[in-house]
Design an enzyme around this catalytic site. Structure first.
Site, mmCIF file in Angstrom:
data_model
loop_
_atom_site.group_PDB
_atom_site.id
_atom_site.type_symbol
_atom_site.label_atom_id
_atom_site.label_comp_id
_atom_site.label_asym_id
_atom_site.label_seq_id
_atom_site.Cartn_x
_atom_site.Cartn_y
_atom_site.Cartn_z
ATOM 1 C CE LYS A 31 33.229 74.351 84.498
ATOM 2 N NZ LYS A 31 34.055 74.477 83.297
HETATM 3 C C1 LIG Z 1 35.207 73.760 82.941
HETATM 4 C C2 LIG Z 1 35.626 73.911 81.527
HETATM 5 C C3 LIG Z 1 36.197 72.855 80.806
HETATM 6 C C4 LIG Z 1 36.488 71.518 81.442
HETATM 7 O O1 LIG Z 1 35.318 70.827 81.815
HETATM 8 P P1 LIG Z 1 35.392 69.620 82.866
HETATM 9 O O2 LIG Z 1 33.987 69.223 83.125
HETATM 10 O O3 LIG Z 1 36.064 70.188 84.078
HETATM 11 O O4 LIG Z 1 36.207 68.548 82.242
HETATM 12 C C5 LIG Z 1 36.501 73.056 79.465
HETATM 13 N N1 LIG Z 1 36.282 74.251 78.874
HETATM 14 C C6 LIG Z 1 35.748 75.284 79.530
HETATM 15 C C7 LIG Z 1 35.556 76.566 78.826
HETATM 16 C C8 LIG Z 1 35.393 75.168 80.877
HETATM 17 O O5 LIG Z 1 34.862 76.196 81.538
#
Ligand SMILES: *Cc1c(COP(=O)(O)O)cnc(C)c1O
Length: 463
Positions: free
Chosen positions: A112
């Protein structure tokens, strides 16, 4: 570049307005009106450049006139200074033709950060220009919230309010949200699931009076600018492995569909991606939908990969928009049906289009633990449970084309699962070493729109 809503009736916006707005006013998600394409020569020319240079080249055509080249370049350079790896998104090899794309070298240890740090920089430029004050409200299954707080803490014209499901995030995730001491940071623990948090967030956006009153802005992965920043690492990874001369496949641990959707954008821009594989945990609405054509909500089953514990996968709406030939009315009808009945059936034509773009697989809790243990035994590497879900699904799709599994978080963010599988608890990196010594600040809130709105009004006034 202009942006249109997946439900067809919201105003068409430029990049900066689409970014500041988040959700479109008709309830849809913004997507670019058309996609820029990179030729094989353009892609070949990316080889050997820094992550930041490639990010600039990939993102620039989408930004249009909203930011100058110097502004965009500066934002990208500042965004990645807090990463603790020079490559930003390094590749490592875990098997014959199987690679991990390590997306956890940012300040909050999950992918993120890649997008949130960039949009934090871009928001600052846009807000300084307009003299505006905004309230960012975000819903999180754990990692978006900490990344948003890290990107926006202490900023002048911004309050950041994060809703997370009480008791359903890991201790590290929670502490990353509750320990920042800046007055503009507000962590709220909602009595409910991530889907409840996300639904209340959408309700706030659909209350236009409230939305305008507090200057509501969204940084969930429904924000186009986040998707865009994530397109970049598909390019850097594929180019490292021989694109445009060799195709590459990707497997993506998936929840809200933002990350893998970014991969489909990279492919549509001309990157030679062979397969894009959706990996889900036991909350497998996407795998079921691709298998059966029925998108049917159930109850969320809490798992050891909590960032993927969701039923409504917001960005899937963007893939549906494409699969339905960009027919906003058809998408709006599906979303109305979802809201009214808890599900919908994808048309045959659209299902075929989705299956051409995406493969999928689902992993149980036991398989997730077994995969963490297997990777530990064979390579000596600890991987987080989300990454393990990806690795397990990827292994069913290995072939001649190099497979890249996205390693979406650092194993130390989910130490309990990793320790259960390997017997060893992974250590936090040095910059987070004092996390468990810091004071926590959080407010418990009911799953109730009016109460949440009152809380947001009060919190933003207070500072
Ligand atoms: C947010 C997240 C996901 C999922 O990603 P999306 O874009 O919501 O599909 C998978 N793994 C981790 C560690 C995350 O923080």
């Amino acid at each position: 570049m202009r942006y249109v809503s997946t439900r067809g009736t919201a105003p068409v916006l430029g990049f900066d307005e689409a970014m500041l707005t988040g959700l479109a006013r008709d309830g849809g998600l913004y997507v670019p009106e058309s996609l820029p394409r990179l030729t094989a020569d353009d892609i070949a020319a990316l080889a050997g450049h820094s992550y930041e240079d490639i990010a600039f080249r990939v993102m620039r055509p989408f930004v249009g006139g909203a930011f100058t080249d110097a502004e965009l370049q500066g934002a990208i350079l500042r965004a990645y200074t807090g990463f603790d790896h020079a490559a930003r998104a390094p590749l490592s090899q875990i098997g014959a033709n199987h690679f991990l794309l390590e997306l956890y070298h940012g300040p909050t240890l999950a992918f993120k950060d890649f997008a949130m740090q960039v949009i934090g920089q871009l928001f600052q430029i846009a807000l300084a220009r307009g003299g505006r004050r905004i309230t960012i409200v975000g819903a999180t299954s754990g990692d978006t919230g900490s990344a948003a707080i890290e990107a926006f803490r202490g900023l002048e014209n911004v309050d950041v309010v994060i809703l997370y499901p009480h008791g359903r995030v890991s201790d590290v995730q929670r502490r990353q949200m509750t320990t920042p001491s800046e007055a503009n940071v507000h962590a709220l623990a909602i009595d409910g699931t991530f889907d409840d948090a996300q639904a209340r967030l959408k309700d706030m956006f659909n209350d236009f009076t409230f939305r305008d009153e507090v200057g509501l802005a969204g940084v969930n992965s429904i924000n186009w600018a986040r998707v865009l920043a994530q397109v970049v690492y598909y390019f850097t990874a594929a180019v490292s492995l021989g694109a445009p001369h060799r195709p590459v496949s990707f497997t993506v641990p998936t929840g809200n569909f933002g990350d893998i959707y970014a991969g489909s954008i990279a492919k549509a821009m001309g990157l030679p991606i062979d397969r894009l594989v959706i990996a889900t945990n036991q909350n497998d609405i996407l795998d079921r939908c691709l298998t059966t054509g029925r998108y049917q909500m159930g109850a969320v089953a809490p798992s050891i990969s909590p960032s993927m514990d969701i039923q409504v996968s917001s960005n899937f709406e963007r893939a549906l928009f494409d699969a339905y030939g960009r027919d906003g009315r058809a998408v709006a009808a599906l979303m109305d049906e979802l809201r009214a009945t808890g599900g919908f059936t994808v048309s045959q034509g659209a299902l075929q289009a989705l299956r051409e773009r995406f493969a999928s697989g689902r992993v149980s809790e036991d398989e997730t633990l077994e995969t963490i243990a297997r990777v530990w035994d064979t390579t000596g590497r600890a991987i987080c449970p989300h990454t393990a879900v990806g690795v397990q699904v990827a292994e069913a799709h290995l072939g001649r084309v190099p497979m890249v599994t996205l390693a979406t978080a650092h194993p130390a963010k989910f130490p309990d699962a990793v320790e259960r599988a390997t017997g060893v608890s992974p250590e936090l990196p040095p910059h987070m070493a004092t996390l468990f010594a810091r004071d926590e600040r959080v407010t418990r809130v009911p799953n109730d729109l009016a109460a949440l709105q009152a809380m947001v009004r009060e919190r933003r006034r207070a500072c």
